[in-house]
Design a protein around this motif. Sequence first.
Motif, mmCIF file in Angstrom:
data_model
loop_
_atom_site.group_PDB
_atom_site.id
_atom_site.type_symbol
_atom_site.label_atom_id
_atom_site.label_comp_id
_atom_site.label_asym_id
_atom_site.label_seq_id
_atom_site.Cartn_x
_atom_site.Cartn_y
_atom_site.Cartn_z
ATOM 1 N N VAL A 188 0.845 -1.182 0.000
ATOM 2 C CA VAL A 188 0.000 0.000 0.000
ATOM 3 C C VAL A 188 0.887 1.240 0.000
ATOM 4 N N GLU A 189 0.844 1.998 -1.079
ATOM 5 C CA GLU A 189 1.646 3.224 -1.178
ATOM 6 C C GLU A 189 0.777 4.413 -0.776
ATOM 7 N N GLY A 190 0.811 4.749 0.508
ATOM 8 C CA GLY A 190 -0.016 5.837 1.017
ATOM 9 C C GLY A 190 -1.347 5.318 1.507
ATOM 10 N N SER A 191 -1.377 4.712 2.690
ATOM 11 C CA SER A 191 -2.585 4.026 3.156
ATOM 12 C C SER A 191 -3.755 4.980 3.372
ATOM 13 N N ASN A 192 -3.471 6.253 3.612
ATOM 14 C CA ASN A 192 -4.547 7.225 3.818
ATOM 15 C C ASN A 192 -5.007 7.888 2.522
ATOM 16 N N HIS A 193 -4.320 7.621 1.425
ATOM 17 C CA HIS A 193 -4.761 8.170 0.139
ATOM 18 C C HIS A 193 -6.133 7.590 -0.195
ATOM 19 N N THR A 194 -7.016 8.449 -0.640
ATOM 20 C CA THR A 194 -8.427 8.094 -0.760
ATOM 21 C C THR A 194 -8.941 8.373 -2.167
ATOM 22 N N PHE A 195 -9.645 7.405 -2.741
ATOM 23 C CA PHE A 195 -10.091 7.535 -4.126
ATOM 24 C C PHE A 195 -11.511 7.027 -4.320
#
Length: 308
Positions: A188-195
Motif C-alpha cells: 500500500v503506497e499511502g494508506s490514507n490516500h483516498t479515491f
Amino acid sequence: MTKTVLVTGSRGLVGRRLCASLRNDGFSVKELDLLGHGEHYGDVTRLADVETGIQGCVGVVHLAAVSRVVWGQRDPELCWRTNVTGLQNLVHAALAQSSKPWILFSSSREVYGQAPSLPVAETTELNPLNVYARSKAEGERVVLDARSQGLQTAVVRLSNVYGCTKDHADRVIPAFARAAVEGSPLRVEGSNHTFDFTHVNDVVRGLRALIGLFESGEQSLHPVHLVSGHPTSLGELAAICCRLAKSDAVVTEAAPRSYDVARFYGDPGRAREFLGWEPEISLEAGLIRLIEDFRQEHALHGAMEASA
C-alpha cells in the motif's frame, strides 16, 4: 441502416466492454488499438490510421491513451504525443468527413489535481499535477474547441475504473485482489490516500447514455463524471480485499509517490440529472466478482501446472 462507431483504445479495460455492448445493441464497431490485430490494429499518432478508421462512422469514442500516471512520468514525450497529438489527429480526421462524426473523449479525475474540497464537482477548476493530467486537460481543451468548428463533442471524466482480471496487473484494485487470492503481500503506497472506485460495467452504461444523447442530436454537453461518489482509502481497500478473499496475506505500507493526487471522490449529480445514470455496482459487490474471477484463474493455473 446499421450505424458504425469507432472505438479507439478498444483493447483496454473499458474498450473491450464498450465494444461488446455496442455490438449487442446492433451497432457496427470499428476498432483502433496498438494491441489489435488485422483491421483492428492502429496507432492514433499516425494520421493515416485515424483517417482510415473514421471513414463511414457516425461517431468516435476516444479511449486510446498513455493511461497511467506513472507511464507519463517515465516517458513524457510519448504521453503527450499519444494523448494530445493523437486526439488532434482524430479531430482533424473528423472535420474532414462530410457527415462530421461526434467525438466522446475519455478524460480523468487527474485533471483536478488536489481539489480544494470534496466531493469534486465538474465545475471545479482544473489544476493538473503531472504529465498525464496535463495531457488530459489539454485534450479536453482540444475537443471542446472543436465544437466551434462544427463537431459534436463531449468529455467524460473517469476515476479508478476496475472490474477485470485482464486489467494492468499493477493497478491498485487488480493488484490487491490478486495478491489477496494468492496470499501474497499487498503493498500500500499511502494508506490514507483516498479515491473513488467505479466498476467498468457502470462506466459502460454511462458511455452508452452519452452516445444516446449524441444520437438524439444534443449539441451542448457539459463535462460529466462517471464516478461512484464514495471515498475509500487504500488502507481500507487492502483490508476489504483480504476480508472478502478470506486471506491472511500481509499488508505492507510504503511511502506514496510524489506526483500522485492524495484524495479524490467525485459528485455524480450531473450524470444523474442529465443521463439518468448512477452507479449500480457497489465497491464490495464489484470486488467479490473480481476476487472470484481471480480465484478461478488461480485454480486453473494450478491445475495446468499439476498436469504439466
